[in-house]
Design a protein around this motif. Structure first.
Motif, PDB file in Angstrom:
ATOM      1  N   THR A   1     -11.060 -25.787 -30.599  1.00  0.00           N
ATOM      2  CA  THR A   1     -10.980 -24.489 -31.280  1.00  0.00           C
ATOM      3  C   THR A   1     -10.406 -23.417 -30.357  1.00  0.00           C
ATOM      4  O   THR A   1      -9.533 -22.654 -30.749  1.00  0.00           O
ATOM      5  CB  THR A   1     -12.388 -24.046 -31.726  1.00  0.00           C
ATOM      6  OG1 THR A   1     -13.083 -25.163 -32.258  1.00  0.00           O
ATOM      7  CG2 THR A   1     -12.314 -22.951 -32.777  1.00  0.00           C
ATOM      8  N   PHE A   2     -10.932 -23.379 -29.127  1.00  0.00           N
ATOM      9  CA  PHE A   2     -10.551 -22.301 -28.223  1.00  0.00           C
ATOM     10  C   PHE A   2      -9.910 -22.842 -26.956  1.00  0.00           C
ATOM     11  O   PHE A   2     -10.201 -23.956 -26.507  1.00  0.00           O
ATOM     12  CB  PHE A   2     -11.785 -21.477 -27.817  1.00  0.00           C
ATOM     13  CG  PHE A   2     -12.452 -20.771 -28.952  1.00  0.00           C
ATOM     14  CD1 PHE A   2     -11.838 -19.679 -29.568  1.00  0.00           C
ATOM     15  CD2 PHE A   2     -13.696 -21.191 -29.429  1.00  0.00           C
ATOM     16  CE1 PHE A   2     -12.468 -19.034 -30.630  1.00  0.00           C
ATOM     17  CE2 PHE A   2     -14.312 -20.549 -30.475  1.00  0.00           C
ATOM     18  CZ  PHE A   2     -13.693 -19.458 -31.091  1.00  0.00           C
ATOM     19  N   LEU A   3      -9.092 -21.979 -26.380  1.00  0.00           N
ATOM     20  CA  LEU A   3      -8.589 -22.191 -25.025  1.00  0.00           C
ATOM     21  C   LEU A   3      -9.312 -21.157 -24.171  1.00  0.00           C
ATOM     22  O   LEU A   3      -9.163 -19.947 -24.392  1.00  0.00           O
ATOM     23  CB  LEU A   3      -7.076 -21.964 -24.996  1.00  0.00           C
ATOM     24  CG  LEU A   3      -6.405 -22.125 -23.632  1.00  0.00           C
ATOM     25  CD1 LEU A   3      -6.385 -23.597 -23.237  1.00  0.00           C
ATOM     26  CD2 LEU A   3      -4.979 -21.579 -23.662  1.00  0.00           C
ATOM     27  N   VAL A   4     -10.131 -21.594 -23.230  1.00  0.00           N
ATOM     28  CA  VAL A   4     -10.935 -20.681 -22.421  1.00  0.00           C
ATOM     29  C   VAL A   4     -10.305 -20.575 -21.039  1.00  0.00           C
ATOM     30  O   VAL A   4      -9.990 -21.595 -20.414  1.00  0.00           O
ATOM     31  CB  VAL A   4     -12.390 -21.172 -22.304  1.00  0.00           C
ATOM     32  CG1 VAL A   4     -13.222 -20.205 -21.473  1.00  0.00           C
ATOM     33  CG2 VAL A   4     -13.013 -21.348 -23.680  1.00  0.00           C
ATOM     34  N   GLY A   5     -10.112 -19.354 -20.566  1.00  0.00           N
ATOM     35  CA  GLY A   5      -9.540 -19.155 -19.238  1.00  0.00           C
ATOM     36  C   GLY A   5     -10.003 -17.846 -18.668  1.00  0.00           C
ATOM     37  O   GLY A   5     -10.536 -16.977 -19.378  1.00  0.00           O
ATOM     38  N   SER A   6      -9.830 -17.671 -17.363  1.00  0.00           N
ATOM     39  CA  SER A   6     -10.274 -16.428 -16.732  1.00  0.00           C
ATOM     40  C   SER A   6      -9.078 -15.535 -16.447  1.00  0.00           C
ATOM     41  O   SER A   6      -7.963 -16.018 -16.252  1.00  0.00           O
ATOM     42  CB  SER A   6     -11.030 -16.735 -15.442  1.00  0.00           C
ATOM     43  OG  SER A   6     -10.185 -17.373 -14.515  1.00  0.00           O
ATOM     44  N   SER A   7      -9.356 -14.259 -16.439  1.00  0.00           N
ATOM     45  CA  SER A   7      -8.308 -13.293 -16.114  1.00  0.00           C
ATOM     46  C   SER A   7      -8.997 -12.154 -15.380  1.00  0.00           C
ATOM     47  O   SER A   7      -9.648 -11.291 -15.994  1.00  0.00           O
ATOM     48  CB  SER A   7      -7.637 -12.795 -17.399  1.00  0.00           C
ATOM     49  OG  SER A   7      -6.673 -11.819 -17.114  1.00  0.00           O
ATOM     50  N   LYS A   8      -8.922 -12.158 -14.051  1.00  0.00           N
ATOM     51  CA  LYS A   8      -9.594 -11.178 -13.179  1.00  0.00           C
ATOM     52  C   LYS A   8     -11.090 -11.108 -13.505  1.00  0.00           C
ATOM     53  O   LYS A   8     -11.818 -12.042 -13.271  1.00  0.00           O
ATOM     54  CB  LYS A   8      -8.926  -9.817 -13.283  1.00  0.00           C
ATOM     55  CG  LYS A   8      -7.507  -9.842 -12.729  1.00  0.00           C
ATOM     56  CD  LYS A   8      -6.856  -8.477 -12.781  1.00  0.00           C
ATOM     57  CE  LYS A   8      -5.424  -8.547 -12.304  1.00  0.00           C
ATOM     58  NZ  LYS A   8      -4.718  -7.281 -12.477  1.00  0.00           N
ATOM     59  N   ASN A   9     -11.530  -9.983 -14.124  1.00  0.00           N
ATOM     60  CA  ASN A   9     -12.971  -9.830 -14.369  1.00  0.00           C
ATOM     61  C   ASN A   9     -13.369 -10.207 -15.795  1.00  0.00           C
ATOM     62  O   ASN A   9     -14.436  -9.857 -16.258  1.00  0.00           O
ATOM     63  CB  ASN A   9     -13.410  -8.396 -14.070  1.00  0.00           C
ATOM     64  CG  ASN A   9     -12.800  -7.410 -15.052  1.00  0.00           C
ATOM     65  OD1 ASN A   9     -11.738  -7.708 -15.625  1.00  0.00           O
ATOM     66  ND2 ASN A   9     -13.458  -6.273 -15.263  1.00  0.00           N
TER      67      ASN A   9
END
Length: 1729
Positions: free
Chosen positions: A1454-1462
Motif C-alpha cells: 500500500t505504502f512506500l515508507v521513507g525518511s526525509s530529514k526530520n
C-alpha cells in the motif's frame, strides 16, 4: 560441567577422602579397587537346571542392554558371573566349580561398584554336593558311621584318597578323568563315550551323596557332629550362597542385592510328569514318583523364613510371584516363557535402579590426566605389594633410610639387581609401607606424601618430560603451591622439581619412589641422569631401582653418588632361607611336602634362589599330593623353564587352543585386556569357540563360558596382575620376563599373530556389535548330535558339505569413541579409552589400512574426542603414522590442515567440523577420500557447532615438500621420480647417484660411480635396474634395490663418426623393458645392450646422425629419430631395420618421437615444433597421416608431452605453449608468453584439464585452465627461480628444481583444486538471494551482475551492463531481475536465459524496489521525480515528487515508507502523494527505521533523542515509545527488528549486542566474541548471526581475519562459530532456510547453513545441497561453462520528465502472481537487505 584440575572438584565426602588419599600416596587408605577401577559385577545365585530358561533369556536379552547402560552413563563395565552358564551339566556339582563359585561370590560382594548379587529361587532346593576334600578325622568318623549304618563304603574307599601333605591330613576326591577312563572304550565315538561316562559319574555321585547324607544325619542325631559342621555335607549350593551373601551383611549393603522367588501353585500333583523333574526335587519309591519332602522343607526354610527375616531387617528387594500350571502339561514352556518375559523386564528395571542409586558418575578422570596417572601407578603398587611374600634385610635398610634425620642433606637410595630379583615388588612394598612407617616414627599428626612411578608402565611415565611434569604437579597439589606455567624446556622442569622439593617439612615429609630407570626413553640424554636431584633436603627421600648392566645407568649413578651406603644390591638369597620361606608359604594355605619331596625341592633351590623362582616352585609344589612320585625332572632349574612349565600346566588343565589364544591376546594388547574384553574376544574367535564347544558339548555357540576366564585368572594369579586405567581394570603380566616368554610361546606364528591383531581390531571397531551375526564354522559330525539346526543361516545352500556355516550374534558391545550420557548435552561424555588405546595399534599391525583410514583417521568423532581430551598432538601423530602405512595423500593434507587450525580448535573444539569443512570442500574433488570425513562432519558436527559450510571459498594454502640437494642447480645432472611418491633418484655431477626420501629428507641409499662424471640416469619401468651413463662412454647397470653394480658396458660409435679432433661422449640413452639403447654424439649407430646379462647385443645403423630414440611400450620396437627429420624403425628382438620415414619438413632434426600405441600411430616432432603423424599398423610400411606445420614464432621447442589418455600433445616452446588434439590433429589451445618472458617448461595435469608451467627468471609456478585460459594459481617457490620442471609419470606430482639447488615436490591435484573457487576479482558490495534460495546475484562495483549457483558456489551467468551497476532487485521467483547503472539506464533481465528483455534510458536511479506481488517497480530518483511503473508493460502508474531515503514497501503493497530529514513519510503507491507522515520536533532527526513484517501497518524508528517509536501508519498514531540510555546512539552501526516486532537488536560497533524488548522496554546486554562488524536477525527472531573481528591481543590464528558466529537469543549462547580467512564485505541471511551468504573482498562468496539440534530434516538438507552432490557424484566434478550475456544497445523506452517514449509495443511478459491488476496483492517475498 567439566572439572579443571586435581582437587578442584568437590564430590561426595567419601570420594574426596579417597582422592586425598590417592594424591598423598596413602595406599593403605584406598579400597580393594582404587576409585576408578570399578565395574558392576553381579553374581547369579540359582539352581542351574530349574532356572536355565531364565538365565538364557537374561544372557541374551538383558545383560547386553545393561552393559550398554553402564558404559553410556558411567563409563564402566557391567559383568555377570554365572558359572553354570556354558558349563557341562555333569560339572554343575563338581567340587572345583563350587569352590570357584564361592570365591567369585566373595569377590563380587567386595568389589562391585553397584548391584552385586541376584538370587533366583524356584521350587527346587537342589542336591547336596559331593565333598571335594574332607579332613581325615572327619572322613574316618563318617566312614565308621556309614559302616555302622550297614552301608557299602567300597565306593568311598575307591574314590577318596588320603593326602598327608594337607595340614591336617585330609581325604580328597580323585579326579573324574582318572577314575572314569576305565569306562571309556576307545572304539566308541567320543559322544557315546561321554554319555557312558556321564551316566557312570551320575551313579557314583548319587551313591557318594547318599552315604555322606546317611552317615552325617546319624552322627548329628548322636550329637557327635554339630549342626554347623553337618551343614557342610547337607546344604545345597543354593542355600550356601544365599546364606553367605545375605546372612551377615549390613542393611546398606543389602540394598545392592535382589532376590526373585518363583512359586508354582499346587506343584506337587505334577511330580509324575517326567519334564517336571527339572523344576522340583523328587524321590522314586518303587513305581511312584514323589516330591522330596526333606528337600522341600529345607527350601521353605530358606524361602519363607530366612529371606523374609533378612527383608524385615533391611532394604533387600525381594519379588515373589505365583505361577499357575497348565492342567495337562504342568509347568509348560508357554507358562515358563510368560514368567521369563516378566522377570527380564523387572530385572532390567531393578538393576538400573540400583546402579543409579549406588554408582557415582566419575567424570573427574576424563579431564584430569594427572589424577588418572596417579591412580594407575597406585593400583599397580597395590597389586605388586600383595605379591611381596617375605621380609628381607633390604626392606629394613630402606625403612631406616626413609626416616627423616636431623643431620645433613641426603642423596637418593639406589636399589639394583638382575632380572627377577624382586626390585619392583620390594619398591612396591616400600611405597605401600612408607606412609605408615613415617607416621609411626614421627607421630600420628604427621601427613607424609608418597609419590610412586613404575617407569614404562604408562605413556606419561616413559618420557622424562611428562614424568617430571606429573611429579611436579603432584607435589604442588600436596603442598598447595601454585605453578603459574609449566616450563617448555626440560632443564627448567628439573629446576622446578628442585624448588618444589624444598616445600617438604617434618610435618609433611616427601618420599619419591621410581622403579626401573632403564625404561626411560633416551631423548634429551636422559640416561646420563643429569635430571636426578642428588642433594636432597632433610625431609625428602628418593628411592630408585635399575638393572646393573643396562644403558650404563648404574655406572652413571656411581659417578654422581659416591657413598656406598646409598646402594642396595638384591642378590640371590640363601637356600635355607628360601626353603624356610617356602615352608611358611605352604603352611599359610595349610599345605606341606613330604621329606622325600623336600629333597628335590632343595635340589632345585640349590640351582636358583631368585624370589620369582621360589614363587614358581611354590606354585608347583602346593598341588603335590603326598603319594605323588617326584624326581629330579619334576621341578625346573631356571626361572625361564619354570614359567614355560607353568604355561604348559595351564594348557593341560584348560585346553591348549584356549590358553594359546587367551594369553596371546593379553600379551599382544597394547595396554592389557579386561576380563569382559577377553571373554568377548575369545567368543569372536571361531578357533577357540569351536574347541571349547567340542570340549564342553555346549549346545549354544553364542559365547564362551565365563568359567574358563575365571579359571585362567586363578591359575595365573600373581602372574597376571590387575591394573586400573581410567574406569577399567586391565589384566597385564606382572613383569617383563613373563611377557617375553608368553610372546615367544604364543605369538611366534606370523599368520596367527596377523589374524589375532585383525580380530582385536574388529572388536574395537565394533564390527560384530549391535546384533550383527558372525559366521561360525564347525565340524559337522559333532553338531549333528546337538540338534541346533534352527540356527541355520537362511542363505546357506542345502547341499551337504564337510563343514556347515551358521551365523550367531556373539553379543559384543558397540564401540563408539565416546559414551554419551545425555544426547542434549553432547559435551558430557565418557571417552572410550580402550578403543582410543588399542584400535590404531591393532589396525596398523594387521595391515587393515582401509579401516585405519576410514574407521579412525577419517572419523570426526575420533578427531573431536582426541582434541577434547587434550590429545591433539597424538591425533596428528596417528595421522602421520597412517600416512606412513598407506601413502594416501589425503592423510598428509589432513595432517597439514589440522596443524594449521590447531590454535583455533584447541581454544574452541566445537568449531572443528566447520573449520574442517571449510578446508576440505575446495579440495574434495581432487582428494576424493576426504569425502568420508566431510560426510562424518555433516553427521556429527552439528551436535557441537550449528554452522555447516555448504560451499567454501577459502583459498587452499599449500606448500610443497622441499629437499636441498646441493648449493647450485648446475651440480644436478638428473632427477628421476619413482613409483613411491616420496622417493626420488638424484644424479649429481660429482658422480654420486642418491636415493632420497623427500618427506623425511633422509638419504636412503647412495651409489658412487668411481669418480666418473655422470651424464644421465634412467630407471626401467619395473624399477629393477638403474642405468647410469658416464663421460667414460660407459653404461653402468645397477640393481636398483640393492644398489650394487651388475655390469659395465662400453658404448662405441661408427669409425667415421665422432667430432673432428675431439672425443665423442654419449649423446643419449633410453631403456625398454629388457634393453638399454645408447648412442654417441654425431653417431649414426645405436648400441643395444641386454640388461639382464649386461652385454652388447647389436648396433642399429641409421641413415643420419641419431638425435633421439623411443621404444614402444611393449618393448618390441625402437624408433630412432635423426637429422633431416628422418626416423628409422628397428625390431628390438633381432636387430632388423623394418622401415625408415622422412617428414616433408626436412630442414631440422627429430626432437622427440611419441608413440600412440592405442591408435597405432607414431608422431615425429622436430626442433621447431612441426609434427608428422604416421600410421604404424603395418610396421614395415608406415603411412603418413598428417603433417602439421607450426614453425610460426622461431622459438626452440623446450619440451613435449603426450597426455595420459593420449588425446592431447603439449608442445612447450620458449615463447608459447600449444596443445594439439590427437583425434583431429589440430591446435586446440595456444598460450603465448609476454615479450620479455620465456617458458622454462610446461606439463599437463593428470586429467589433462590444466597446464602447469614455469617462466624464466621467476620463482613461481603458474596453473592455467585449458577451457577458459584463466590463470587459476600462481604458487611462489621460496627457494629461488625455477630452472626445471619434471613430471612424475606414476603419480600426479610435479618436481621443480630451483636455482639454489632445492628440489620441490608439488601435488598437482591440490594445485588444480584451487580452480574450484570462483571469484569476480572485485569485492562483493551487495548480494540478492532468489526466492527459491537456489541462486545468488552479486554486484561488485563493475559493469556486471554475477549469478551464482547457491549450492556449488560457481558463477553460472554474467549479466553485462553499459555502465557500473548501482541497483539490483529480483522478483520473488527470481526469474526476472531489474537493474540500474550509472549511465542512467534500467534493465529487465530474464535470469534463466540471460536475455536483456527490456531497457529503459533517461534517469539516474538512486534506489530500486519491487512490490511483494512482483507487479510493480519503484524507481527512486534524487534529481527528478521518482516513478512507480508496471513491470509487465513498462507503463507508468504514478510519479512520486518527494525525495525519500532508504525507502521500504509495506507488506500490504500500500505504502512506500521513507525518511526525509526530520520526517517519516508514507507515500501511496497508487497516487504518488504523501498519505501519512510523522514529523519530529525541531532539531530531532530520524536515525533509522524498519518495517515489522507481521504488522503491515507498523513502523519502528529511532530518533536522535535516543527514543524508539512504534508508529501505526494507517492511524498515524504512536503505539509505543521506549527511551534508550543517554549517549546510547553515539556509534549506532545497525538496527534490526524481529518480524513479530517484539525484539530489537542494536549494534554500536563494539563487543556488545544490545537486545531491546520493545514490549517491556528492557535492554539486555549480551557479550559478543569480538568487535561486531555486521549482524542479521533470523525471521523467527530466535537467532542472531553476526561477524566479528578478532581483538588485537589474541594470538595469531593462522590467518583468521574474523569469525562468523550464530547466537541463540533465548539464552545468549553461541551455538556455532566459524573462522573467516578473508575480509568479508557483505553479510546476508536467508529467511526461509537459515542460510548465510558472505561476500568477500576478493570477489568470492561463501555459503553456510544454520542448524540448532541435529535432526532428520537437517541431514536431508545438507545431503541434498549441491556442494554435497558434487562430492558424491563423480560425473558432476566438471563445472558448467559460465554464460556471458550482454545488454541491449538500443533502449526500448526513454523516460522524460512527463512522458515515456516506447520503441516497441509489448515489452515484457511477466508471470502474474494470480492477482491480475489488483492494487493490493498479498503475496510476500523476503528481500535480503
Amino acid at each position: 560441567m567439566w572439572p579443571s584440575g586435581v582437587g578442584s572438584r568437590q564430590p561426595c565426602p567419601r570420594e574426596s577422602a579417597l582422592r586425598k588419599a590417592a594424591i598423598s600416596g596413602n595406599i593403605n587408605a584406598l579400597p580393594h579397587h582404587v576409585p576408578t577401577g570399578r565395574s558392576v559385577r553381579v553374581f547369579i545365585c540359582a539352581n542351574p537346571d530349574d532356572t536355565e530358561a531364565e538365565r538364557n533369556a537374561l544372557k541374551e536379552h538383558v545383560y547386553p542392554k545393561l552393559r550398554d547402560f553402564c558404559r553410556e552413563n558411567y563409563g564402566i563395565e557391567f559383568q555377570v558371573v554365572d558359572l553354570y552358564w556354558g558349563a557341562d551339566p555333569e560339572e554343575w556339582d563338581s567340587p572345583e566349580l563350587q569352590r570357584l563359585r564361592m570365591k567369585l561370590l566373595e569377590e563380587c560382594l567386595k568389589t562391585s561398584a553397584g548391584p552385586c548379587f541376584v538370587g533366583l529361587v524356584g521350587e527346587k532346593y537342589g542336591s547336596i554336593r559331593v565333598p571335594g576334600e574332607v579332613e581325615s578325622a572327619e572322613f574316618e568318623m563318617i566312614l565308621d558311621a556309614a559302616v555302622e549304618a550297614g552301608l557299602d563304603t567300597h565306593i568311598l574307599e575307591e574314590w577318596y584318597c588320603r593326602d598327608e601333605n594337607s595340614v591336617p591330613p585330609a581325604y580328597y576326591l580323585k579326579p573324574k578323568a582318572q577314575m572314569l577312563k576305565n569306562y571309556q572304550n576307545s572304539m566308541e565315538s567320543s559322544s557315546a563315550a561321554k554319555t557312558k561316562n556321564d551316566k557312570a559319574w551320575r551313579n557314583v555321585s548319587e551313591e557318594i551323596k547318599r552315604i555322606f547324607r546317611t552317615a552325617v544325619l546319624q552322627l548329628q542325631e548322636k550329637g557327635t557332629m554339630k549342626s554347623a559342621q553337618a551343614n557342610k555335607f547337607l546344604c545345597s549350593a543354593l542355600e550356601d550362597e544365599l546364606d553367605f551373601a545375605l546372612g551377615k551383611q549390613t542393611p546398606a549393603f543389602l540394598r545392592k542385592c535382589v532376590c526373585y522367588i518363583r512359586k508354582i501353585a499346587n506343584f506337587d500333583r505334577f511330580a509324575k510328569i517326567p519334564d517336571m523333574t527339572r523344576y522340583m526335587d523328587i524321590v522314586v519309591s518303587g513305581d511312584r514318583v514323589m516330591r522330596n519332602q526333606e528337600s522341600y522343607e529345607r527350601l521353605l526354610k530358606i524361602r519363607d523364613e530366612f529371606i523374609p527375616t533378612v527383608v524385615a531387617a533391611s532394604n533387600l528387594r525381594v519379588y515373589s510371584s505365583v505361577t499357575h500350571c497348565d492342567m495337562k502339561l504342568g509347568y509348560s514352556q508357554e507358562v515358563e516363557s510368560n514368567y521369563v518375559e516378566g522377570l527380564c523386564k523387572q530385572f532390567y528395571e531393578d538393576m538400573v535402579d540400583i546402579i543409579q542409586a549406588t554408582v557415582q558418575q566419575n567424570l573427574g578422570t576424563e579431564t584430569d590426566p594427572l589424577y588418572d596417572e596417579i591412580l594407575q601407578h597406585l593400583s599397580l603398587c597395590k597389586s605388586y605389594a600383595e605379591l611381596y611374600q617375605f621380609k628381607t634385610e633390604s626392606l629394613d635398610y630402606i625403612q631406616e633410610y626413609l626416616l627423616p634425620s636431623k643431620g645433613s642433606r641426603m642423596s637418593p637410595l639406589v636399589v639394583y639387581g638382575g632380572p627377577c630379583t624382586g626390585k619392583t615388588l620390594l619398591l612396591s612394598e616400600v611405597a605401600k609401607q612408607a606412609y605408615t612407617w613415617l607416621q609411626q616414627e614421627m607421630g600420628p599428626e604427621t601427613d607424609p606424601v608418597v609419590i610412586v612411578r613404575f617407569i614404562g608402565s604408562s605413556l606419561l611415565s616413559t618420557d622424562l618430560r611428562t614424568l617430571l611434569q606429573s611429579i611436579c604437579e603432584q607435589i604442588a597439589i600436596n603442598y598447595r603451591c601454585l605453578i603459574h606455567f609449566l616450563p617448555n624446556k626440560i632443564q627448567e622442569m628439573k629446576e622446578l622439581l628442585i624448588n618444589l622439593l624444598g616445600e617438604s617439612s617434618f610435618h609433611r615429609p616427601l618420599v619419591i619412589v621410581l622403579d626401573a630407570l632403564e625404561q626411560l626413553t633416551d631423548a634429551d640424554e636422559v640416561r646420563k641422569l643429569w635430571w636426578l636431584p642428588i642433594h636432597l633436603p632433610r625431609t625428602v627421600r628418593i628411592v630408585v631401582s635399575t638393572l646393573p648392566n643396562k644403558h650404563g645407568i648404574l655406572q652413571k649413578l656411581r659417578q654422581l653418588i659416591h657413598d656406598e651406603g646409598y646402594y642396595v644390591e638384591l642378590i640371590q638369597r640363601d637356600r635355607k632361607v628360601c626353603s624356610q620361606t617356602l615352608k611358611q608359604q605352604l603352611l599359610g594355605v595349610k599345605r606341606k611336602v613330604t621329606s622325600g619331596q623336600q629333597i628335590y625341592v632343595n635340589e632345585a633351590l640349590a640351582k636358583c634362589t631368585l624370589p620369582m623362582f621360589v614363587n614358581l616352585i611354590y606354585r608347583e609344589v602346593v598341588h603335590w599330593r603326598s603319594h605323588k612320585d617326584v624326581d629330579d625332572r619334576s621341578l625346573c632349574s631356571t626361572v625361564h623353564e619354570s614359567i614355560e612349565q607353568l604355561f604348559y600346566s595351564v594348557e593341560n588343565k584348560l585346553g591348549q587352543r584356549f590358553v594359546f589364544r587367551a594369553l596371546g591376546y593379553i600379551t599382544m594388547a597394547k595396554a592389557g585386556l579386561t576380563e569382559v574384553e577377553l571373554e568377548d574376544i575369545l567368543s569372536l574367535d571361531n578357533i577357540v569357540l569351536g574347541d571349547v564347544i567340542v570340549a564342553t558339548y555346549l549346545k549354544n555357540p553364542l559365547r564362551i563360558s565365563y568359567d574358563l576366564v575365571a579359571r585362567l585368572k586363578e591359575e595365573l594369579d600373581g602372574y597376571l596382575v590387575e591394573r586400573q586405567v581410567r574406569n577399567v581394570t586391565l589384566m597385564v603380566w606382572a613383569n617383563r620376563h613373563l611377557h617375553l616368554i608368553a610372546q615367544k610361546l604364543y605369538l611366534s606364528n606370523e599368520e596367527d599373530v596377523h589374524q589375532m591383531h585383525s580380530l582385536l581390531a574388529e572388536y574395537f571397531l565394533g564390527a560384530w556389535s549391535g546384533g550383527r551375526k558372525k559366521i561360525f564354522t564347525y565340524d559337522n559330525n559333532h553338531f549333528t548330535s546337538l540338534n541346533i539346526s534352527h540356527h541355520k543361516n537362511p542363505h546357506q545352500s542345502h547341499e551337504k558339505t564337510s563343514s556347515d556355516k551358521y551365523s550367531y550374534d556373539r553379543q559384543t558391545p558397540e564401540q563408539p569413541w565416546v559414551f554419551q550420557c545425555n544426547l542434549l548435552e553432547p559435551d558430557i561424555f565418557f571417552v572410550n579409552h580402550r578403543k582410543m588405546t588399542e584400535l590404531v595399534y591393532h589396525l596398523t599391525r594387521s595391515g587393515r589400512t582401509d579401516d585405519l583410514m576410514f574407521g579412525v583417521i577419517m572419523n570426526f568423532s575420533w578427531l573431536y574426542t582426541m582434541i577434547k581430551i587434550g590429545q591433539f598432538e597424538k591425533a596428528v601423530t596417528d595421522i602421520d603414522l597412517a600416512y606412513s602405512y598407506t601413502q594416501e595423500k589425503e592423510l598428509k593434507f589432513l595432517a597439514t590442515t589440522l596443524r594449521s587450525i590447531k590454535v583455533k580448535v584447541l581454544k574452541n573444539p566445537a568449531s572443528l567440523s566447520a573449520e574442517l569443512q571449510q578446508r576440505l570442500l575446495p579440495v574434495v574433488t581432487s582428494l576424493p577420500k576426504l569425502r568420508h570425513l566431510l560426510l562424518e562432519c555433516d553427521k556429527d558436527g552439528p551436535k557441537y557447532c550449528s554452522i555447516v559450510p555448504l560451499h567454501s571459498s577459502m583459498d587452499v594454502t599449500y606448500s610443497p615438500e622441499r629437499l636441498p640437494l646441493c648449493s647450485s642447480y648446475m651440480q644436478i645432472v638428473e632427477i628421476v621420480p619413482t613409483l613411491a611418491p616420496n622417493i626420488v633418484l638424484v644424479a649429481l655431477e660429482d658422480g654420486s647417484v642418491s636415493t632420497w626420501d623427500v618427506e623425511s629428507r633422509q638419504l636412503q641409499r647412495q651409489i658412487d660411480t668411481a669418480k666418473s662424471v655422470v651424464l644421465g640416469i634412467r630407471l626401467t619401468t619395473d624399477e629393477k635396474y638403474l642405468v647410469v651413463a658416464t663421460t667414460k662412454n660407459t653404461l653402468l647397470i645397477y640393481d636398483n634395490h640393492k644398489s650394487c653394480l651388475l655390469s659395465e658396458v662400453e658404448i662405441k660409435g661408427s669409425k667415421q663418426g665422432g667430432v673432428t679432433g675431439g672425443v665423442a661422449f654419449i649423446n643419449g640413452f633410453t631403456l625398454s623393458t629388457h634393453h638399454a639403447l645408447a648412442w654417441l654424439e654425431a653417431s649414426k649407430e645405436v648400441n643395444v645392450i641386454d640388461l639382464l646379462y649386461g652385454w652388447p647385443l647389436y648396433q642399429f645403423h641409421c641413415w643420419y646422425e641419431v638425435t633421439c630414440v623411443q621404444c614402444s611400450p611393449d618393448g618390441m620396437y625402437a624408433f630412432c629419430g635423426q637429422y633431416l627429420n628422418t626416423a628409422s624403425i628397428f625390431h628390438l628382438g633381432n636387430g632388423d631395420k623394418l622401415a625408415t620415414v622422412t617428414s616433408e619438413f626436412s630442414g631440422g632434426f627429430v626432437k622427440s618421437i611419441l608413440i600412440l600405441d592405442t591408435l597405432s600411430q607414431m608422431v615425429m616432432v622436430d626442433n621447431e615444433g612441426s609434427l608428422s603423424v604416421w600410421n604404424t599398423k603395418e610396421i614395415t610400411n608406415p603411412r603418413l597421416m598428417e603433417d602439421y606445420d607450426c614453425r610460426g614464432d622461431d622459438s626452440e621447442v623446450v619440451g613435449i608431452e603426450l597426455s595420459e589418455d593420449q588425446r592431447s600433445i603439449l608442445i612447450c616452446k620458449a615463447r608459447s605453449i600449444e596443445v594439439l588434439d590427437t583425434k583431429v590433429w589440430k591446435m586446440v589451445e595456444k598460450f603465448k608468453a609476454k615479450r620479455t618472458e620465456r617458458f622454462v617448461a610446461a606439463v599437463l595435469s593428470k586429467n589433462g584439464q590444466s597446464i602447469v608451467a614455469s617462466m624464466e627468471n621467476t620463482s613461481s609456478i603458474f596453473v592455467w585452465r585449458r577451457d577458459s585460459g584463466q590463470c587459476m594459481a600462481s604458487l611462489i617457490e621460496i627457494s629461488g627461480a625455477i630452472v626445471k620442471l619434471i613430471k612424475s609419470t606414476h603419480h600426479n606430482l610435479l618436481l621443480s628444481v630451483a636455482s639454489s639447488g632445492v628440489l620441490s615436490v608439488w601435488d598437482i591435484d591440490i594445485i588444480t583444486a584451487m580452480s574450484n573457487i570462483d571469484k569476480t576479482g572485485k569485492k562483493i558490495q551487495t548480494l540478492q538471494l532468489s526466492g527459491r534460495e537456489d541462486y545468488v546475484f552479486t554486484m561488485d562495483g563493475s559493469e556486471a551482475v554475477h549469478k551464482w549457483n547457491f549450492g556449488t558456489g560457481f558463477i553460472e551467468t554474467v549479466f553485462k551492463h553499459e555502465g557500473i551497476v548501482e541497483n539490483c532487485v529480483l522478483t520473488s521467483s527470481g526469474d526476472l531481475m531489474v537493474t540500474s547503472d550509472d549511465k542512467s539506464s534500467q534493465y529487465i533481465w530474464q535470469t534463466t536465459t540471460g536475455e536483456n528483455i527490456f531497457r529503459i534510458n533517461g534517469q539516474k536511479i538512486s534506489q530500486l524496489l519491487i512490490t511483494h506481488n512482483d507487479q510493480f517497480v519503484v524507481s527512486l530518483c534524487e534529481q527528478n521525480a521518482s516513478r512507480v511503473w508496471r513491470l509487465g508493460t513498462g507503463h507508468k502508474v504514478c510519479n512520486i515528487l518527494v525525495t525519500l531515503q532508504n525507502a521500504l514497501i509495506t507488506t500490504a503493497n500500500t505504502f512506500l515508507v521513507g525518511s526525509s530529514k526530520n520526517k517519516l513519510l508514507a507515500v501511496s503507491l497508487w497516487s504518488g502523494s504523501v498519505s501519512k507522515k510523522f514529523v519530529c520536533d525541531d532539531g530531532i532527526t530520524i536515525v533509522n527505521f524498519k518495517l515489522i513484517p507481521d504488522c503491515p501497518d507498523c513502523v519502528v524508528f529511532i530518533t536522535s533523542t535516543e527514543t524508539v517509536f512504534i508508529w501505526n501508519v494507517a492511524d498515524e498514531s504512536v503505539c509505543r515509545r521506549v527511551q534508550l540510555p543517554t549517549n546510547f546512539l553515539k556509534n549506532l552501526e545497525d538496527f534490526q527488528i524481529s518480524p513479530n516486532g517484539k525484539v530489537g537488536i542494536v549494534s554500536k560497533g563494539d563487543e556488545n549486542i544490545n537486545v531491546l524488548d520493545l514490549h517491556s522496554g528492557k535492554l539486555r546486554l549480551v557479550h559478543a566474541a569480538g568487535i561486531i562488524w555486521r549482524q542479521k536477525l533470523s525471521r523467527d527472531g530466535r537467532y542472531l548471526v553476526y561477524v566479528c573481528f578478532r581483538s588485537c591481543d589474541e594470538d595469531d590464528e593462522a590467518g583468521v581475519v574474523s569469525n562468523l558466529i550464530v547466537m541463540r537469543l533465548a539464552d545468549g549462547k553461541s551455538i556455532g562459530t566459524c573462522s573467516l580467512y578473508k575480509t568479508p564485505t557483505f553479510l546476508s541471511l536467508s529467511q526461509r532456510a537459515l542460510n548465510i551468504i558472505i561476500g568477500f573482498e576478493d570477489g568470492s562468496i561463501g555459503t553456510y547453513t544454520v542448524v540448532d539440534r541435529v535432526d532428520a530434516a537437517l541431514k536431508i538438507k545438507i545431503a541434498t545441497s549441491n556442494s554435497r552432490q558434487i562430492v558424491n557424484n563423480a560425473s558432476q566434478k566438471v563445472r558448467p561453462k559460465c554464460g556471458n550475456h550482454s545488454f541491449k544497445t538500443v533502449a526500448d523506452c526513454t523516460w522524460r520528465e512527463s512522458t515515456e517514449v516506447f520503441s516497441r509495443d509489448s515489452p515484457i511478459n511477466v508471470s502474474d502472481s494470480g492477482e491480475g491488476e489488483s492494487t493490493t496483492p498479498t503475496k510476500k517475498t523476503e528481500l535480503l537487505q
